[in-house]
Design a protein around this motif. Structure first.
Motif, PDB file in Angstrom:
ATOM      1  N   SER A 102       0.847  -1.194   0.000  1.00 31.97           N
ATOM      2  CA  SER A 102       0.000   0.000   0.000  1.00 31.97           C
ATOM      3  C   SER A 102       0.892   1.257   0.000  1.00 31.97           C
ATOM      4  CB  SER A 102      -0.976  -0.021   1.173  1.00 31.97           C
ATOM      5  OG  SER A 102      -1.973   0.961   0.991  1.00 31.97           O
ATOM      6  N   VAL A 106      -2.513   7.179   1.621  1.00 35.09           N
ATOM      7  CA  VAL A 106      -3.745   6.974   2.403  1.00 35.09           C
ATOM      8  C   VAL A 106      -3.903   8.088   3.445  1.00 35.09           C
ATOM      9  CG1 VAL A 106      -3.731   4.475   2.077  1.00 35.09           C
ATOM     10  CG2 VAL A 106      -2.646   5.447   4.124  1.00 35.09           C
ATOM     11  N   THR A 121      -6.272   7.652   8.715  1.00 33.99           N
ATOM     12  CA  THR A 121      -6.182   7.774   7.260  1.00 33.99           C
ATOM     13  C   THR A 121      -7.275   8.701   6.752  1.00 33.99           C
ATOM     14  OG1 THR A 121      -7.564   5.815   6.962  1.00 33.99           O
ATOM     15  CG2 THR A 121      -5.172   5.475   6.970  1.00 33.99           C
ATOM     16  N   ARG A 132      -6.637   2.757   0.080  1.00 40.51           N
ATOM     17  CA  ARG A 132      -7.179   2.583   1.432  1.00 40.51           C
ATOM     18  C   ARG A 132      -8.342   1.604   1.407  1.00 40.51           C
ATOM     19  NH1 ARG A 132      -6.637   1.328   6.461  1.00 40.51           N
ATOM     20  NH2 ARG A 132      -8.179   2.254   7.867  1.00 40.51           N
ATOM     21  N   GLU A 135      -6.906  -1.795   1.423  1.00 40.84           N
ATOM     22  CA  GLU A 135      -6.449  -2.197   2.758  1.00 40.84           C
ATOM     23  C   GLU A 135      -7.617  -2.717   3.588  1.00 40.84           C
ATOM     24  OE1 GLU A 135      -2.863   1.120   3.470  1.00 40.84           O
ATOM     25  OE2 GLU A 135      -4.641   1.100   4.760  1.00 40.84           O
TER      26      GLU A 135
END
Length: 285
Positions: A102, A106, A121, A132, A135
């Motif tokens: 990632s 974010v 974030t 994001r 994630e």
């Protein structure tokens, strides 16, 4: 023999992992490009994973065109979010380890201190929002996934900031570079080694981790460091972001705190200048 699947194999990180793989002959390696593992085609993605049957997935594939993502929202979301959900679900169902890459994007850039994994974030562009979402999807479908956030990635391979600046420093008499965005670059070869250190560790400890090289700099300072190595006489000046408008907003401050990955996995993080010199020693390809 454990089988490693590297997605996004033709990108900077994927190619650095390919270089590194010769040091790990005990594993079978599958380096998959976008035709072999189609992160932009969910209808075939699961069957492709079933056919490969990996033991460990290193997900280096992503939609990374930050500015283009503003107008290609659906494609960016497909690759950075929906495909990650498929990977995480497959990994859960088959007992496969998954490392997902990632980004520092974010975050919204309003912090003044290095950001740890618990920092709030709040992405300010489409790319960051889709990463994001990826994630969150990974963690929702598979609590055993390991997410590795990184920043400002460059390599001897592919197109990146370092290679572009090398060329411009050589071609131009003067250059203006943004000096009000602070973070740290990441040499993809270092990130690849960190990934292998994680999968080689005695214990798999999932969750979110941060990794970039040491040092807090602006893009302007990064160019000065590149120029120190190249020796070009181009005059480099710092400019505000407002003088270089882009379709996607960038976080003004996205320096990552690497304490957790150092403490949990004992990973050594090189300084960005040391890693930059290593990269620039290679013939650029």
């Amino acid at each position: 023999m454990q089988k490693f699947l590297v997605t996004g194999a033709t990108g900077q990180l994927g190619l650095e992992l390919k270089v590194l793989s010769v040091n790990y002959p005990q594993y079978e390696w599958v380096f998959a490009d976008r035709t072999q593992v189609s992160l932009d085609n969910l209808s075939v993605l699961k069957s492709q994973l079933e056919a490969i049957q990996p033991n460990i997935i290193l997900n280096c594939g992503a939609y990374t065109a930050v500015d283009k993502a503003e107008s290609e929202t659906e494609l960016a979301d497909l690759v950075n979010h929906q495909a990650v959900a498929v990977l995480a679900t497959f990994a859960k169902e088959h007992g496969v380890k998954l490392i997902h890459i990632s980004t520092d994007y974010v975050f919204d850039g309003t912090s003044s201190t290095a950001l740890n994994e618990e920092a709030i974030t709040n992405p300010i562009n489409v790319y960051g929002a889709t990463k994001r979402a990826g994630e969150l999807a990974a963690l929702m479908f598979n609590t055993d996934v390991l997410i590795l956030r990184t920043s400002w990635v460059y390599s001897r391979f592919g197109n990146n900031f370092v290679k572009t600046m090398q060329r411009l420093l050589h071609e131009r008499d003067s250059l203006g570079v943004v000096n009000d965005q602070i973070g740290s670059p990441t040499y993809a070869a270092d990130l690849a080694q960190a990934m292998m250190d994680i999968v080689s560790a005695k214990e798999w400890i999932p969750g979110i981790y941060h990794y970039s090289n040491e040092g807090a700099i602006s893009w302007y300072e990064f160019v000065l460091a590149i120029q120190e190595t190249t020796g070009d006489s181009c005059k480099v000046s710092g400019i505000p972001s407002s003088s270089y408008p882009t379709p996607a907003a960038r976080p003004a401050f996205s320096l990552l705190d690497k304490t957790k990955i150092k403490e949990v996995y004992g990973i050594t993080v090189p300084h960005y200048k040391e890693s930059l010199k290593k990269c620039l020693m290679f013939k650029i390809v």
